[in-house]
Enzyme design. Structure first.
Site, PDB file in Angstrom:
ATOM      1  N   SER A 180       0.809  -1.221   0.000  1.00 36.46           N
ATOM      2  CA  SER A 180       0.000   0.000   0.000  1.00 36.46           C
ATOM      3  C   SER A 180       0.842   1.271   0.000  1.00 36.46           C
ATOM      4  O   SER A 180       0.337   2.344  -0.319  1.00 36.46           O
ATOM      5  CB  SER A 180      -0.955   0.007   1.200  1.00 36.46           C
ATOM      6  OG  SER A 180      -0.241   0.113   2.416  1.00 36.46           O
TER       7      SER A 180
ATOM      8  N   LYS B   9       0.566   4.275   7.129  1.00 38.61           N
ATOM      9  CA  LYS B   9      -0.110   5.151   6.172  1.00 38.61           C
ATOM     10  C   LYS B   9       0.328   6.604   6.387  1.00 38.61           C
ATOM     11  O   LYS B   9       0.931   6.948   7.409  1.00 38.61           O
ATOM     12  CB  LYS B   9      -1.634   5.068   6.341  1.00 38.61           C
ATOM     13  CG  LYS B   9      -2.252   3.714   6.015  1.00 38.61           C
ATOM     14  CD  LYS B   9      -2.196   3.386   4.540  1.00 38.61           C
ATOM     15  CE  LYS B   9      -2.925   2.083   4.226  1.00 38.61           C
ATOM     16  NZ  LYS B   9      -2.219   0.897   4.747  1.00 38.61           N
TER      17      LYS B   9
END
Length: 203
Positions: A120, A157
């Site tokens: 990701s 993230k």
């Protein structure tokens, strides 16, 4: 090396710390005073036991004649693997191993390594299987890459706070942002990403 008794470990730690802080070993009287022995002779007996076990050398004819023989290897940075639900990230059972990496190579300094799972964040060079160096802090700002825990899931993230909500953005167009409503969900910042070690190229 033979295992030390609890009292022998106390004496060894005192000698080591005294050398680290003052540059010289303690006297027998100082050991006796700090550890509550009745006399310097009691300290001498423990030192002799440490010498027999090969962790110190007693230099005769000197009140501070103690030389450490056991140089402790620094453990290095803990590598965090799979994290169990409800447990602190740095719980002992989560630590796979330790790696001899200087924490000061990173700014701010790293406190632990986290094995990256997934792609990701690939567009900024954080790949599946990499070791992410993390500075443990909860003081993070919009735009920084963080390690976060949402309920019982740990993720890496880019952080953005908007009102009572947290947006966690991937660096891969195939992944949608994760939206966390602080009024309804449990959210914890575990640390700030400060560097990447490409797994396999340096081990």
């Amino acid at each position: 090396m033979k295992a030390l008794t609890a009292r022998q470990q106390q004496v060894y730690d005192l000698v080591r710390d005294h050398i680290s802080q003052t540059g010289m070993p303690p006297t027998r009287a100082e050991i006796a005073s700090q550890l509550g022995f009745r006399s310097p002779n009691a300290a001498e007996e423990h030192l002799k036991a440490l010498a027999r076990k090969g962790v110190i050398e007693i230099v005769s004819g000197a009140s501070r004649g103690i030389r450490l023989l056991l140089e402790e290897e620094p453990e290095g940075l803990p590598l965090i693997g799979r994290v169990a639900a409800g447990e602190p990230l740095l719980a002992q059972e989560h630590i796979e191993s330790h790696y001899q990496v200087d924490p000061m190579l990173f700014k701010p300094s790293a406190d632990f390594l986290l094995r990256v799972n997934g792609m990701s964040m690939k567009d900024i060079g954080i790949m599946d299987g990499d070791l992410l160096a993390v500075h443990k802090t909860q003081d993070v700002h919009n735009g920084q890459v963080i390690v976060a825990r949402i309920e019982d899931e740990v993720t890496v993230k880019r952080f953005k706070k908007v009102g009572s909500k947290i947006e966690l953005h991937a660096e891969n167009p195939e992944f949608s942002p994760i939206i966390v409503d602080l009024r309804e969900q449990s959210f914890t910042v575990e640390g700030l990403a400060v560097g990447v070690i490409r797994n396999g190229e340096w081990l």
